[in-house]
Each structure stands twice: as C-alpha cells, then as structure tokens.
Design an enzyme around this catalytic site. Structure first.
Site, PDB file in Angstrom:
ATOM      1  N   TYR A 124       0.555  -1.279   0.128  1.00 53.86           N
ATOM      2  CA  TYR A 124      -0.230   0.070  -0.106  1.00 53.86           C
ATOM      3  C   TYR A 124       0.458   1.315  -0.059  1.00 53.86           C
ATOM      4  CZ  TYR A 124      -3.656  -3.510   1.270  1.00 53.86           C
ATOM      5  OH  TYR A 124      -4.683  -4.022   0.848  1.00 53.86           O
ATOM      6  N   ASN A 155     -12.260   4.668  -2.605  1.00 52.44           N
ATOM      7  CA  ASN A 155     -11.775   3.381  -2.157  1.00 52.44           C
ATOM      8  C   ASN A 155     -12.407   3.021  -0.442  1.00 52.44           C
ATOM      9  OD1 ASN A 155      -9.906   1.389  -1.798  1.00 52.44           O
ATOM     10  ND2 ASN A 155      -8.131   2.554  -1.135  1.00 52.44           N
ATOM     11  N   HIS A 185     -15.263  -5.372  -1.663  1.00 49.57           N
ATOM     12  CA  HIS A 185     -15.397  -6.798  -2.626  1.00 49.57           C
ATOM     13  C   HIS A 185     -17.003  -6.898  -2.145  1.00 49.57           C
ATOM     14  CE1 HIS A 185     -12.076  -6.025  -4.058  1.00 49.57           C
ATOM     15  NE2 HIS A 185     -11.344  -5.508  -2.365  1.00 49.57           N
ATOM     16  N   ASP A 200     -25.914   0.087  -4.036  1.00 50.94           N
ATOM     17  CA  ASP A 200     -27.476   1.098  -3.521  1.00 50.94           C
ATOM     18  C   ASP A 200     -26.896   1.864  -3.618  1.00 50.94           C
ATOM     19  OD1 ASP A 200     -28.487  -1.507  -4.151  1.00 50.94           O
ATOM     20  OD2 ASP A 200     -28.605  -2.167  -2.700  1.00 50.94           O
ATOM     21  N   HIS A 211      -8.332   2.180  -6.114  1.00 49.03           N
ATOM     22  CA  HIS A 211      -8.267   1.217  -5.019  1.00 49.03           C
ATOM     23  C   HIS A 211      -6.096   2.048  -4.685  1.00 49.03           C
ATOM     24  CE1 HIS A 211     -10.983  -1.144  -4.376  1.00 49.03           C
ATOM     25  NE2 HIS A 211     -11.547  -0.977  -5.373  1.00 49.03           N
ATOM     26  N   SER A 267      -3.679  -0.108  -4.534  1.00 52.35           N
ATOM     27  CA  SER A 267      -2.999  -1.745  -5.449  1.00 52.35           C
ATOM     28  C   SER A 267      -3.915  -2.421  -6.911  1.00 52.35           C
ATOM     29  CB  SER A 267      -3.108  -2.546  -4.177  1.00 52.35           C
ATOM     30  OG  SER A 267      -4.441  -3.203  -3.854  1.00 52.35           O
TER      31      SER A 267
HETATM   32  O1  CA2 Z   1      -5.444  -0.944  -3.452  1.00 56.84           O
HETATM   33  C1  CA2 Z   1      -6.170  -0.683  -2.014  1.00 56.84           C
HETATM   34  O2  CA2 Z   1      -6.744   0.275  -1.576  1.00 56.84           O
HETATM   35  C2  CA2 Z   1      -7.845  -1.510  -1.518  1.00 56.84           C
HETATM   36  O3  CA2 Z   1      -9.229  -1.091  -1.056  1.00 56.84           O
HETATM   37  C3  CA2 Z   1      -7.356  -1.412   0.132  1.00 56.84           C
HETATM   38  C4  CA2 Z   1      -7.945  -3.005   0.865  1.00 56.84           C
HETATM   39  C5  CA2 Z   1      -8.186  -4.488   0.371  1.00 56.84           C
HETATM   40  O4  CA2 Z   1      -9.448  -4.598   1.203  1.00 56.84           O
HETATM   41  C6  CA2 Z   1      -8.941  -3.341  -0.827  1.00 56.84           C
HETATM   42  O5  CA2 Z   1      -9.282  -4.688  -1.678  1.00 56.84           O
HETATM   43  C7  CA2 Z   1      -7.826  -2.908  -1.795  1.00 56.84           C
HETATM   44  C8  CA2 Z   1      -7.676  -2.737   2.231  1.00 56.84           C
HETATM   45  C9  CA2 Z   1      -7.742  -1.849   2.903  1.00 56.84           C
HETATM   46  C10 CA2 Z   1      -6.098  -2.275   4.416  1.00 56.84           C
HETATM   47  O6  CA2 Z   1      -5.586  -1.435   4.621  1.00 56.84           O
HETATM   48  C11 CA2 Z   1      -4.151  -1.633   4.875  1.00 56.84           C
HETATM   49  C12 CA2 Z   1      -3.545  -0.486   5.851  1.00 56.84           C
HETATM   50  C13 CA2 Z   1      -2.248  -0.173   5.932  1.00 56.84           C
HETATM   51  C14 CA2 Z   1      -1.725  -1.753   6.462  1.00 56.84           C
HETATM   52  C15 CA2 Z   1      -2.620  -3.277   6.020  1.00 56.84           C
HETATM   53  C16 CA2 Z   1      -3.585  -3.010   5.186  1.00 56.84           C
END
Ligand code: CA2
Length: 150
Positions: free
Chosen positions: A26, A77, A83, A90, A103, A105
């Site tokens: 990230y 985001n 998911h 909605d 996103h 990633s």
């Molecule tokens: O890539 C992205 O921005 C996501 O939206 C991030 C989500 C993930 O569930 C999506 O599939 C993709 C996860 C956010 C979690 O954020 C963290 C921040 C710091 C350390 C670990 C996770």
C-alpha cells in the site's frame, strides 16, 4: 447537474492504518499524507475536497447519501467493502453523482476474491495500482467529469 465544486473522497475500513503496516502493498504514505496531496491537487483545479475515512459500512452509506446535495462527485476507495457491499453500491446508484472507484493496489493482480467489485457497477471508471498517486489521478479524472456535466 451540481452547483457544488466539492469532491467527496471516501476511504473504507483499515485505510486509517496506512503507512503503519504492509508498505510493500500500500506504499509508505499515511492517510494524512494522501489527504494533503488531494487538497493540493484539488486547489490547483479550483475544486475542494471533503476527505473522509470510516471503518463502518452504515457511516459510508450515510456519507454517500449526504453527498447527493453537497458534492459534485464521489471518489471511493471502499477497501474491503468493495468486494462485499451491496448497500454501498445501492447508495452510489441512488446518489446519481459521477463515481470513480479507486484502489492503492492492483486488485486484479491479487487474490481472486479481490477481482470482483460491487462498487465498479456504479463507477464511471476505476483507478488501481498506482498507490497514493492514484488519488491525484482520480481528482484529475473527476475534474473532467464535473466539467463535462456542466
Ligand atoms: O488497494 C486498495 O486500496 C484496497 O482497497 C485496500 C483494501 C483491500 O481490502 C482492497 O482489496 C484493496 C485493504 C485496506 C487495508 O489497509 C491497510 C492499511 C495498512 C496496512 C494494512 C492494510
């Protein structure tokens, strides 16, 4: 058509932890760093940003509902809710605002469960895989969408 020049930028669950863990996925920027980037870009385009983060699905739905009268567009985001959340999909559809899904990633290069997005069905476009810079790209894209709607 909206009179507003405000872009609502919504960040879903756990994004308040950015910069603390998993910088390889990230990036090393904190959410506060990203908010600053967004404010700078929006100002340079004559727009304002309402930058929010919530770990609660219902709060995100309420923010989207409020945006209907306060914002010109939504960049979202939705993190893990991307998911899973029909409720957020909605609300985005009801808002009738331009929506950009974002996103950090590249969700399509990750686990299969991240390949499906409910948010995508309400979005004009999707930006993923560019880390914090994706927020800047999304603001540029939203500026064009707002301009075209005027
Ligand atoms: O890539 C992205 O921005 C996501 O939206 C991030 C989500 C993930 O569930 C999506 O599939 C993709 C996860 C956010 C979690 O954020 C963290 C921040 C710091 C350390 C670990 C996770």
């Amino acid at each position: 058509m909206s009179e507003s020049s405000e872009i609502l930028i919504l960040n879903g669950p756990n994004l308040n932890m950015l910069g603390v863990r998993e910088p390889n996925i990230y990036g090393c920027e904190t959410l506060a760093d990203i908010e600053e980037l967004c404010n700078q870009r929006a100002t340079s385009l004559g727009l304002t940003v309402n930058f929010k983060q919530s770990n609660l699905e219902g709060e995100i739905v309420a923010d989207i509902q409020n945006a209907r009268v306060t914002a010109a567009g939504i960049i979202i985001n939705a993190a893990g809710y991307t998911h899973t959340s029909v409720a957020i999909l909605d609300a985005l559809n009801i808002s009738e605002l331009p929506v950009i899904e974002l996103h950090l990633s590249n969700i399509h290069a990750r686990e299969a469960f991240r390949h499906h997005s409910y948010v995508a069905q309400a979005a004009t476009g999707i930006i993923c895989g560019f880390g914090a810079h994706g927020y800047v790209l999304a603001i540029d894209a939203m500026a064009r969408l707002i301009e075209c709607a005027e």
